[in-house]
Every structure is written in C-alpha cells, then in structure tokens.
Design a protein around this motif. Sequence first.
Motif, PDB file in Angstrom:
ATOM      1  N   PRO A  36     -21.202  -8.398 -13.732  1.00  0.00           N
ATOM      2  CA  PRO A  36     -22.291  -9.270 -14.198  1.00  0.00           C
ATOM      3  C   PRO A  36     -23.380  -9.500 -13.163  1.00  0.00           C
ATOM      4  O   PRO A  36     -24.564  -9.568 -13.507  1.00  0.00           O
ATOM      5  CB  PRO A  36     -21.562 -10.574 -14.548  1.00  0.00           C
ATOM      6  N   ASN A  37     -23.013  -9.620 -11.890  1.00  0.00           N
ATOM      7  CA  ASN A  37     -24.010  -9.840 -10.845  1.00  0.00           C
ATOM      8  C   ASN A  37     -24.928  -8.627 -10.687  1.00  0.00           C
ATOM      9  O   ASN A  37     -26.144  -8.775 -10.529  1.00  0.00           O
ATOM     10  CB  ASN A  37     -23.315 -10.147  -9.517  1.00  0.00           C
ATOM     11  N   ILE A  38     -24.334  -7.417 -10.740  1.00  0.00           N
ATOM     12  CA  ILE A  38     -25.138  -6.200 -10.618  1.00  0.00           C
ATOM     13  C   ILE A  38     -26.041  -6.040 -11.836  1.00  0.00           C
ATOM     14  O   ILE A  38     -27.230  -5.693 -11.706  1.00  0.00           O
ATOM     15  CB  ILE A  38     -24.226  -4.969 -10.449  1.00  0.00           C
ATOM     16  N   ALA A  39     -25.492  -6.273 -13.029  1.00  0.00           N
ATOM     17  CA  ALA A  39     -26.302  -6.160 -14.248  1.00  0.00           C
ATOM     18  C   ALA A  39     -27.462  -7.158 -14.224  1.00  0.00           C
ATOM     19  O   ALA A  39     -28.575  -6.850 -14.652  1.00  0.00           O
ATOM     20  CB  ALA A  39     -25.426  -6.407 -15.478  1.00  0.00           C
ATOM     21  N   TYR A  40     -27.208  -8.343 -13.703  1.00  0.00           N
ATOM     22  CA  TYR A  40     -28.237  -9.385 -13.583  1.00  0.00           C
ATOM     23  C   TYR A  40     -29.349  -8.939 -12.636  1.00  0.00           C
ATOM     24  O   TYR A  40     -30.547  -9.087 -12.946  1.00  0.00           O
ATOM     25  CB  TYR A  40     -27.543 -10.648 -13.081  1.00  0.00           C
ATOM     26  N   ILE A  41     -28.976  -8.382 -11.494  1.00  0.00           N
ATOM     27  CA  ILE A  41     -29.975  -7.907 -10.530  1.00  0.00           C
ATOM     28  C   ILE A  41     -30.771  -6.738 -11.100  1.00  0.00           C
ATOM     29  O   ILE A  41     -32.005  -6.660 -10.938  1.00  0.00           O
ATOM     30  CB  ILE A  41     -29.283  -7.509  -9.205  1.00  0.00           C
TER      31      ILE A  41
ATOM     32  N   ALA B 287     -29.457  -1.857 -17.016  1.00  0.00           N
ATOM     33  CA  ALA B 287     -29.077  -3.245 -17.305  1.00  0.00           C
ATOM     34  C   ALA B 287     -28.782  -3.434 -18.786  1.00  0.00           C
ATOM     35  O   ALA B 287     -27.807  -4.096 -19.152  1.00  0.00           O
ATOM     36  CB  ALA B 287     -30.190  -4.191 -16.860  1.00  0.00           C
ATOM     37  N   MET B 288     -29.599  -2.844 -19.655  1.00  0.00           N
ATOM     38  CA  MET B 288     -29.366  -2.964 -21.094  1.00  0.00           C
ATOM     39  C   MET B 288     -28.058  -2.275 -21.502  1.00  0.00           C
ATOM     40  O   MET B 288     -27.314  -2.787 -22.340  1.00  0.00           O
ATOM     41  CB  MET B 288     -30.538  -2.351 -21.861  1.00  0.00           C
ATOM     42  N   TYR B 289     -27.775  -1.123 -20.885  1.00  0.00           N
ATOM     43  CA  TYR B 289     -26.522  -0.426 -21.189  1.00  0.00           C
ATOM     44  C   TYR B 289     -25.322  -1.262 -20.755  1.00  0.00           C
ATOM     45  O   TYR B 289     -24.327  -1.371 -21.480  1.00  0.00           O
ATOM     46  CB  TYR B 289     -26.494   0.927 -20.490  1.00  0.00           C
TER      47      TYR B 289
ATOM     48  N   PHE C 189     -26.314 -19.583 -18.633  1.00  0.00           N
ATOM     49  CA  PHE C 189     -25.766 -19.345 -19.972  1.00  0.00           C
ATOM     50  C   PHE C 189     -25.642 -17.866 -20.322  1.00  0.00           C
ATOM     51  O   PHE C 189     -25.172 -17.539 -21.412  1.00  0.00           O
ATOM     52  CB  PHE C 189     -26.663 -20.013 -21.030  1.00  0.00           C
ATOM     53  N   LEU C 190     -26.041 -16.961 -19.427  1.00  0.00           N
ATOM     54  CA  LEU C 190     -26.157 -15.549 -19.790  1.00  0.00           C
ATOM     55  C   LEU C 190     -24.829 -14.937 -20.228  1.00  0.00           C
ATOM     56  O   LEU C 190     -24.773 -14.210 -21.213  1.00  0.00           O
ATOM     57  CB  LEU C 190     -26.732 -14.756 -18.612  1.00  0.00           C
ATOM     58  N   MET C 191     -23.750 -15.205 -19.495  1.00  0.00           N
ATOM     59  CA  MET C 191     -22.454 -14.603 -19.801  1.00  0.00           C
ATOM     60  C   MET C 191     -21.667 -15.507 -20.741  1.00  0.00           C
ATOM     61  O   MET C 191     -21.358 -16.646 -20.393  1.00  0.00           O
ATOM     62  CB  MET C 191     -21.656 -14.341 -18.520  1.00  0.00           C
TER      63      MET C 191
ATOM     64  N   LEU D 224     -26.016 -16.516  -6.184  1.00  0.00           N
ATOM     65  CA  LEU D 224     -27.029 -15.529  -6.548  1.00  0.00           C
ATOM     66  C   LEU D 224     -28.106 -16.173  -7.418  1.00  0.00           C
ATOM     67  O   LEU D 224     -29.310 -15.925  -7.215  1.00  0.00           O
ATOM     68  CB  LEU D 224     -26.371 -14.365  -7.296  1.00  0.00           C
ATOM     69  N   ILE D 225     -27.700 -17.002  -8.377  1.00  0.00           N
ATOM     70  CA  ILE D 225     -28.676 -17.694  -9.227  1.00  0.00           C
ATOM     71  C   ILE D 225     -29.570 -18.593  -8.388  1.00  0.00           C
ATOM     72  O   ILE D 225     -30.797 -18.617  -8.555  1.00  0.00           O
ATOM     73  CB  ILE D 225     -27.946 -18.512 -10.310  1.00  0.00           C
ATOM     74  N   ILE D 226     -28.957 -19.339  -7.462  1.00  0.00           N
ATOM     75  CA  ILE D 226     -29.737 -20.256  -6.611  1.00  0.00           C
ATOM     76  C   ILE D 226     -30.719 -19.479  -5.742  1.00  0.00           C
ATOM     77  O   ILE D 226     -31.892 -19.860  -5.591  1.00  0.00           O
ATOM     78  CB  ILE D 226     -28.783 -21.099  -5.744  1.00  0.00           C
ATOM     79  N   ALA D 227     -30.236 -18.359  -5.161  1.00  0.00           N
ATOM     80  CA  ALA D 227     -31.107 -17.574  -4.275  1.00  0.00           C
ATOM     81  C   ALA D 227     -32.309 -17.011  -5.029  1.00  0.00           C
ATOM     82  O   ALA D 227     -33.457 -17.114  -4.561  1.00  0.00           O
ATOM     83  CB  ALA D 227     -30.307 -16.443  -3.634  1.00  0.00           C
ATOM     84  N   VAL D 228     -32.075 -16.432  -6.206  1.00  0.00           N
ATOM     85  CA  VAL D 228     -33.176 -15.863  -6.986  1.00  0.00           C
ATOM     86  C   VAL D 228     -34.132 -16.952  -7.449  1.00  0.00           C
ATOM     87  O   VAL D 228     -35.358 -16.772  -7.432  1.00  0.00           O
ATOM     88  CB  VAL D 228     -32.616 -15.074  -8.192  1.00  0.00           C
ATOM     89  N   SER D 229     -33.597 -18.107  -7.838  1.00  0.00           N
ATOM     90  CA  SER D 229     -34.445 -19.209  -8.293  1.00  0.00           C
ATOM     91  C   SER D 229     -35.316 -19.741  -7.154  1.00  0.00           C
ATOM     92  O   SER D 229     -36.498 -20.032  -7.345  1.00  0.00           O
ATOM     93  CB  SER D 229     -33.576 -20.336  -8.868  1.00  0.00           C
ATOM     94  N   LEU D 230     -34.725 -19.862  -5.961  1.00  0.00           N
ATOM     95  CA  LEU D 230     -35.507 -20.334  -4.813  1.00  0.00           C
ATOM     96  C   LEU D 230     -36.596 -19.335  -4.446  1.00  0.00           C
ATOM     97  O   LEU D 230     -37.722 -19.736  -4.082  1.00  0.00           O
ATOM     98  CB  LEU D 230     -34.582 -20.575  -3.616  1.00  0.00           C
TER      99      LEU D 230
END
Length: 458
Positions: A258-263, A295-297, A345-347, A360-366
């Motif tokens: 999930p983390n890789i797909a998110y990135i 990512a879509m796959y 909520f993604l997963m 990871l969510i916090i880092a990308v949001s910041l």
Amino acid sequence: MNKLPIFWFLISMFFSFTASAKEVWVIPIQGAIGPATSDYIEREFELAQQQDVSLLILKMDTPGGLDSAMRSIIRNITSSTVPVATWVGPNGARAASAGTYILLASHIAVMANATNLGAATPVAIGLSGPDSSPSDENAPSKPEDAEKNQQVSAKTTLEKKAINDASAYIKGLAKLHGRNEQWAEKAVREAASIDAQTALAENVIDFIADDLEQVIKLADGREIILLGNHTTLSLDGVSLIERTPDWRYSFLATITNPNIAYILLLIGIYGLLLEFYNPGGGLPGILGGICLVLAMYAMQMLPINYAGLALILLGLLLLVGEAFSPSFGVLGLGGVVSFILGSIFLMDSDLPEYQIAKPLIIAVSLLSAAFILLMIALLLKVRQKKVTTGVDCLVGRLATVKDDFDRGQGWVEVAGESWHASSADSLLAGQKVRIQQVSGLNLVVCVNDIESHGIKPV
C-alpha cells in the motif's frame, strides 16, 4: 555376442528411471497473504500439474491476509489434480486468520512443534466488547436514543452476516477432509487459537512434523480425498525441490504494498500535472504516466476505498489550484485537509499490513503544506515588484527612430521590436526618444530630455 540389444536395454532403463523420478515441490508462503501471493501460487500450481509433480507442500508462516487472495488460493487447492499438503513451519511459525482456512482446505494438514493456528474471525469485525451484551427487552428506550439503537442494530446485522458466511465457509473446508468442524467454527466465532499438540488431539491436523523430510515420510502411504476420489500417496524415493519466488512475484509484492502504491499514485499525478503545465519536457509526463498506470494496476488488486481515493484527487486538485490561482491559503488548506483524510481512508482493510503508514501520510502532507506556504510567500514577493513585461512596461523606456518622421508620424525600435509612433517634435533617423504613452499599437514619443541638454544617459 550382439551388443545392440544390451545397448537398447540400457537406454530404455535410463529413460524408464528418468520418467519414474518423482518430485515434491515446496512453495513458501511467508508474511501477509495478498494478490502477489495468490498469483504466484496459481502459476506454481499450473506448472506442477503440467509436470505431474507428486506432491505440493505449502510451507506457511503467515499472520493472515486479504479474503480475496485467500479464497483464490483455496480454489486452486480444491481444484488441483496434484495433492497439496500445508505445513506450518518451521518451529515458531503460525497460520493465523487466512492461514487457518488454507490449512483446513489442504489434502494434508501438518504443523511443526511450537506453532499455532486459529483466530480466523474476519478482521474488520473482531470480538464484541463488554458494552455489546444484549440489553433488557423491557427496558424503556428514550426517544433520543432511537436513531442510535437503529444504527447499532444495522451494524450488528452486517457483522452477523459476515461471521455466518466465514463460519459456513471454514466448516465446509474442514468437512471436506474429515476434520473438526466444531473447532473450525469456534476459530471464527470466538477467534480461538491452538498449538500443534492440541490441534492434533482435536483432529484439526493430520500429524506433526518438524521438517520437510518428516512431512514426506509421514505422508507416504496416507489415503486422501483428491477431487472426490480416494487416493493413496506414494512418495517413496521422491526428490524434494524448494521453489523460490520469481521476479514477477517480487514485482507484484512491491507495487501492491500500500505504501508503494500510494507513492506511485502521487508521482503519477504530479508528473502529469507538471507535463500539462509545461508541455514539451517529456520526462515528467513519461514518468508520471508509467507510475500512474502501475498505481492503478496495484490498486485494482488491493481493497481500495474509492471515497478515500476521491478525497486524495480532490486534495491534489485544490493544491494545484492554489499554486496557479492563488487564494492566499484557502484552496491550499482545504487541499491538505482533503488529502490527509483521503490518505487515511484509502485502504478499506483493518489489516496492519494493508494500511498506509502514518509517518508517510504526515511527511507527504507536511511537504504539501510547505509547498503551499512557499508559493504564497513567492506570490506576495512578486506582487510588490514593478511590472517588467507587457505593454505597460514600455512607458518611460528609450527607443531609436528608424526613419525621419513625416508629419509627426514614423517608426521606432524598442526592445528589438518595430513600433509605429507619433510625436509633436521633429525626429530624425537614429535619434533617441522616450516613450510617453502606449495607445493601442501606437506609441507617443518625445525627444529624450537628457540628450536634448547634451547629456548622455549613464
């Protein structure tokens, strides 16, 4: 003595020995069971049936996994023409949740000492807490609690449906090979777990083995039910082959993280946006397109909450809107909030292995918030500067007369461009003039005051 018959006899014996050589494949199942695992198992089963393998051993150590992947593996087991043994090992391994279903579905169920299985309750439901005990039917209900009671009742109904479905499924798998159906149901309804010795005593598994050679030795001569027919295993003189996952499994396991797909999703969206706003670069568009497709796959194989995905896309669009249509933080702040909520909520799964890491969510949001603050600071700085481009910046600049003016009309050159100009003064070719006004496509010029006094501008 004729040596030809002896030669052909030796050749036939060689090919006979080669054809009779039997193999037992060991397929590892480690970690969370997901799309990559089910794809790998399916391909290994197809290859094993083509090569007429004597036995497949699933070497299992798993905390569980996705329901869809688990059911895919079980379908491959129940429809396989090759006998399948599942071995929970080595010592210290476990077959929790989805692993319990797979173990019970196998033709031979084996555990090593110091291993355990069970806790097969659907993760999204879990066990009821102390507050969920049934209340007194005669107790008066308050009007303000009517809506709350209705919601709890609906939720309980959905939970019962999921538990009943899982319970019926695991009981059917246990019954398929004559195993303990009562304990199988208990593993779902009460999240029961047991060790290897208890599992053997309660007829949940067939025997205990501490290594693969012991599995083959104890399975030899055992009668199983294969595709509805009673079959006796013959494993004398087999060769043990441990299969290793190929590059496709490694690739799928990586992108379905999930983390890789998110990135990959974020790189894809940002890359395409950069390409759209700066056409011709090539690299952002190509990289973004590849990452977005990957990512879509990956996400079509993962339990995605599409409301969360929509919130992420909305957040990114708001962040882009803030960058190109400044609202001094309104769009940017809304984009960051939408992005954070969508990422959480993604997963659509409660399994820890299929959640996006909070850091990871916090880092990308910041980073997104810092990008917005930087854009706002740069825009405020730009607004304080004078105009340096466009028609308005021509006023006050010097121009060179190209030809002698005729009746106050002529052409001047400024910034490498030729402009039609008018002037109340008589102007000669090569003379420096100052632009006073821009009227449409016509410039109003006058004699440069500095040159008129014989002073050259510095």
